[in-house]
Design an enzyme around this catalytic site. Structure first.
Site: not given
Ligand SMILES: Cc1cc2nc3c(=O)[nH]c(=O)nc-3n(C[C@H](O)[C@H](O)[C@H](O)COP(=O)(O)OP(=O)(O)OC[C@H]3O[C@@H](n4cnc5c(N)ncnc54)[C@H](O)[C@@H]3O)c2cc1C
Length: 405
Positions: A127, A129, A244
């Site tokens: 937990g 994100s 990880e």
């Molecule tokens: C299938 C799946 C399983 C997952 N499982 C888990 C889980 O079990 N537990 C958990 O805690 N999380 C989980 N996650 C979450 C995952 O870690 C996040 O989706 C990931 O860290 C990206 O965050 P976000 O989705 O909020 O995208 P955002 O952070 O909103 O990013 C959106 C876009 O902007 C880009 N971006 C953002 N900041 C920057 C920057 N500083 N420089 C350049 N580009 C940038 C990103 O690369 C992306 O392309 C999972 C995600 C997926 C898709």
């Protein structure tokens, strides 16, 4: 430096192979070869077989069930499992929360949880994100207020993989507001059966139910479930996240898929000739194989370096490199499968997910199972360039490693 296995390591590899051949349940292997979805029961069954053998948590200290294997032996074991293929351990349990508890947990937490993790008696989810706190994880808002011997949690997590299976969640929560947002975060162990927790499915584009939203509404968590010190959770999370990423290249998985692609390409025909004789297909396959060999060599060099200088785990930059390349190669192999399946690679929705998405066509397979799964598998693995830190974020980490801040 020699990137060849020693006679002792080759004997060890044979021992691992013999064990896998005699111990991986046939139905589980068959599912994996067809890119089928493993059930919770499949993963638990295999983990318990490993535990009986004493190989469930080989990288942990011996007192908690570890094996004292060298870095190369651990590498061989992991790669052979992936290539066989056998189910990976539940990484949230074995590779993430386990090492955190060993390094930072209380004696009571170690005694309570570690043996159950090795035997997969408890299913763990992560937990971290939240909406608005993914890449910028330290922006998280889920709040934990101390009330006597308990914390009271309110807020929301998102993308929580397998939360619908989970008994426990390791969770980052805000316990204070510091000048720096990384300060004031704590690391809590939350019983998923607690009152006030709601788990809602998110159905992904291939029609699967793997990820969830989790809501906390006045959830009471015993203070004894705090890991380490209050407000210092960010340090433990950083430790966990580098573990990880380091296990994410999955060279063995790509090897197994390439082996499978070659078998299928010898028997699938296009314009009267097997696909393996199609020049464009062969070139694409060869290019992926070359990339995979390079990734394997990089990983072996890192393992050899670990062995030489006694370090364990890779640096942030190398972990990021392995993650980016590993994801690209795995995605390329799923693309090759779609090409092989041609118009048979039609997406379908399995019965369990269909209940969640409502009424839609879901006929029986009219193609071999592998072909019907090709498109869903392709879409499923797009996730690799997002979870565990997106590619853009990994490239930032790499750039910082090379050019400095
Ligand atoms: C299938 C799946 C399983 C997952 N499982 C888990 C889980 O079990 N537990 C958990 O805690 N999380 C989980 N996650 C979450 C995952 O870690 C996040 O989706 C990931 O860290 C990206 O965050 P976000 O989705 O909020 O995208 P955002 O952070 O909103 O990013 C959106 C876009 O902007 C880009 N971006 C953002 N900041 C920057 C920057 N500083 N420089 C350049 N580009 C940038 C990103 O690369 C992306 O392309 C999972 C995600 C997926 C898709």
């Amino acid at each position: 430096m020699y990137l060849q296995l020693t006679p002792r390591e080759l004997t060890f590899r044979d021992e691992v192979r013999a064990f896998l051949s005699s111990s991986v349940p046939r139905d589980i292997r068959e599912k994996m070869l067809n890119d089928g979805r493993l059930s919770k029961e499949d993963i638990v069954r295999w983990q318990r077989i490993l535990n009986v053998k004493g190989w469930a948590v080989p990288h942990w200290p011996v007192e908690w069930g570890g094996t004292n294997w060298t870095a190369v032996e651990r590498y061989i074991f992991r790669e052979e499992m992936q290539a066989f293929p056998a189910p990976p351990p539940l990484d949230f349990a074995v590779d993430m929360i386990g090492p955190v508890l060993i390094a930072h947990g209380s004696d009571e937490q170690k005694r309570q949880f570690l043996p159950r993790i090795a035997n997969l008696d408890d299913w763990w989810c992560q937990g971290f994100s939240e909406p608005g706190a993914g890449s910028d994880l330290a922006a998280l808002k889920t709040a934990a207020r101390r009330d006597g011997d308990e914390y009271v949690l309110n807020g929301q997590k998102i993308w929580t993989t397998m939360a619908h299976y989970a008994d426990w969640m390791f969770c980052l929560v805000r316990t204070a507001r510091g000048e720096k947002k990384q300060n004031g975060i704590s690391f809590l162990l939350v019983n998923m059966k607690s009152e006030g927790i709601t788990v809602r499915p998110i159905i992904t584009m291939e029609g699967d139910h793997e990820v969830n939203e989790v809501f906390f509404d006045d959830v009471r968590v015993p203070a004894a479930n705090l890991v380490g010190e209050q407000d210092r959770g960010w340090d433990y999370a950083k430790f966990l996240l580098s573990n990880e990423r380091a296990t994410i290249a999955r060279v063995g998985v790509s090897k197994a898929r390439i082996r499978r692609i070659k078998e299928l390409a010898a028997s699938e025909y296009c314009m009267g000739r097997p696909m393996i004789e199609n020049r464009r297909f062969r070139e694409k396959l060869a290019a992926v194989e070359v990339e995979l060999k390079a990734l394997e060599m990089t990983q072996l060099r890192l393992v050899a370096g670990e062995e030489g200088n006694g370090r364990t785990g890779s640096s942030d930059a190398t972990a990021s490199l392995l993650k980016i390349k590993g994801a690209e190669i795995q995605q390329a192999t799923t693309e090759l499968l779609v090409e092989l399946a041609g118009h048979f690679a039609m997406p379908f929705i399995d019965n369990e997910s269909q209940e969640l998405v409502g009424d839609c066509w879901n006929g029986p397979f009219v193609t071999p199972e592998w072909a019907a799964r090709a498109a869903p598998t392709y879409f499923h693995w797009r996730k690799m360039s997002i979870y565990g830190g997106s590619d853009e974020i990994q490239r930032n980490v790499l750039a910082r490693g090379i050019f400095g801040r």
